[in-house]
Motif scaffolding. Sequence first.
Motif, PDB file in Angstrom:
ATOM      1  N   SER A  52     -21.874 -86.192  -1.077  1.00 20.75           N
ATOM      2  CA  SER A  52     -21.052 -87.391  -1.282  1.00 20.75           C
ATOM      3  C   SER A  52     -19.933 -87.104  -2.280  1.00 20.75           C
ATOM      4  CB  SER A  52     -21.923 -88.552  -1.777  1.00 20.75           C
ATOM      5  OG  SER A  52     -22.827 -88.958  -0.770  1.00 20.75           O
ATOM      6  N   ALA A  53     -20.253 -86.292  -3.307  1.00 23.44           N
ATOM      7  CA  ALA A  53     -19.227 -85.896  -4.274  1.00 23.44           C
ATOM      8  C   ALA A  53     -18.159 -85.036  -3.612  1.00 23.44           C
ATOM      9  CB  ALA A  53     -19.882 -85.141  -5.436  1.00 23.44           C
ATOM     10  N   ARG A  54     -18.572 -84.160  -2.708  1.00 24.05           N
ATOM     11  CA  ARG A  54     -17.605 -83.315  -1.993  1.00 24.05           C
ATOM     12  C   ARG A  54     -16.736 -84.171  -1.066  1.00 24.05           C
ATOM     13  NH1 ARG A  54     -20.513 -81.112  -4.992  1.00 24.05           N
ATOM     14  NH2 ARG A  54     -18.798 -81.890  -6.266  1.00 24.05           N
ATOM     15  N   ILE A  55     -17.314 -85.217  -0.496  1.00 26.36           N
ATOM     16  CA  ILE A  55     -16.561 -86.125   0.369  1.00 26.36           C
ATOM     17  C   ILE A  55     -15.491 -86.850  -0.441  1.00 26.36           C
ATOM     18  CG2 ILE A  55     -16.731 -88.263   1.740  1.00 26.36           C
ATOM     19  CD1 ILE A  55     -19.501 -87.251   2.661  1.00 26.36           C
ATOM     20  N   GLN A  56     -15.831 -87.281  -1.652  1.00 24.41           N
ATOM     21  CA  GLN A  56     -14.866 -87.960  -2.514  1.00 24.41           C
ATOM     22  C   GLN A  56     -13.745 -87.019  -2.931  1.00 24.41           C
ATOM     23  OE1 GLN A  56     -17.043 -89.671  -5.784  1.00 24.41           O
ATOM     24  NE2 GLN A  56     -18.046 -91.220  -4.505  1.00 24.41           N
ATOM     25  N   GLU A  57     -14.071 -85.750  -3.114  1.00 24.33           N
ATOM     26  CA  GLU A  57     -13.056 -84.762  -3.487  1.00 24.33           C
ATOM     27  C   GLU A  57     -12.085 -84.480  -2.339  1.00 24.33           C
ATOM     28  OE1 GLU A  57     -15.982 -82.213  -6.505  1.00 24.33           O
ATOM     29  OE2 GLU A  57     -15.396 -81.405  -4.553  1.00 24.33           O
ATOM     30  N   ASN A  58     -12.539 -84.709  -1.129  1.00 24.76           N
ATOM     31  CA  ASN A  58     -11.709 -84.440   0.066  1.00 24.76           C
ATOM     32  C   ASN A  58     -11.584 -85.720   0.889  1.00 24.76           C
ATOM     33  OD1 ASN A  58     -11.523 -81.219   0.096  1.00 24.76           O
ATOM     34  ND2 ASN A  58     -13.598 -81.780  -0.486  1.00 24.76           N
ATOM     35  N   GLU A  59     -11.087 -86.741   0.261  1.00 22.82           N
ATOM     36  CA  GLU A  59     -11.014 -88.060   0.882  1.00 22.82           C
ATOM     37  C   GLU A  59     -10.242 -88.018   2.205  1.00 22.82           C
ATOM     38  OE1 GLU A  59      -9.656 -92.632  -0.267  1.00 22.82           O
ATOM     39  OE2 GLU A  59      -9.477 -91.008  -1.730  1.00 22.82           O
ATOM     40  N   GLY A  60     -10.858 -88.591   3.227  1.00 21.82           N
ATOM     41  CA  GLY A  60     -10.211 -88.655   4.534  1.00 21.82           C
ATOM     42  C   GLY A  60     -10.473 -87.461   5.427  1.00 21.82           C
TER      43      GLY A  60
END
Length: 259
Positions: A22-30
């Motif tokens: 989830s943290a990696r998803i926030q770092e690569n939004e979209g």
Amino acid sequence: MLDVYVCDDFPILCEFTAKEMSARIQENEGELKMNCVSTDPSDILIARKKSKNVGFYVLDIDLGVDRMNGIELAEAIHKIDPHGFFVFVSSEIGLASEMQTKGLNVLDYIEKGNHERVGERLRTCVSKALKRVKAIEEARKENKIFEWATPDLQITEPYDWILYFEQKKENLICMYTENDVILFAGKLSDIFQQVDQRFYQCNRFVLINLDNVAGFHVKSRSLNMKNHYSCIQIPFFSKFRLIKALKERNQADLLIHKL
């Protein structure tokens, strides 16, 4: 867009890995989104079949008794998502890395319990996967990409990454790439009509990418590809045509005349 899947039979570790992703998803939004987090491998397969996006899978190798293990789950996924990215986690990572994962796009093997390094390792894996996705998008813009669709499979592979195609059966093709081996329904003659001039048909059954040839042994007629393990025997009647084709692409230096 990459869909993220997390599977670990131990709930606490499954939750931990999902939190890191989830943290990696926030770092690569979209560019990534969470699709499924589960302790049950069957849930991952069900969710995968409902999605059309390429997947990013973080899988525990030992998923418990009377279940498929993480490698078997990855192999099942690979049949419907041949371009999916896999990260395996295991308490015995040395043994895990020696397991048969040929044909799977494995980005990393991460040791369980090493929580401090998990986030950084996953960050690196996500970066590799996104770079590959962007490379595919660029190849598509330049019309330098192989795209093939069957009722069960969608293949998208830049020409630069393809080593060769091989007709295995009358209507079965095996595509060898830098990181993968993909089987799909089709005929070599139809593929030849679709690809560009870098592809050369050695015989009725093999279509090679001249740009990914590592060397051609003229006397033995053995052709080596850049993955260092593919060796193709060229028929005698095709030998001189292949030499000419390599010279026309300014690749005469790949001709090896010594035994």
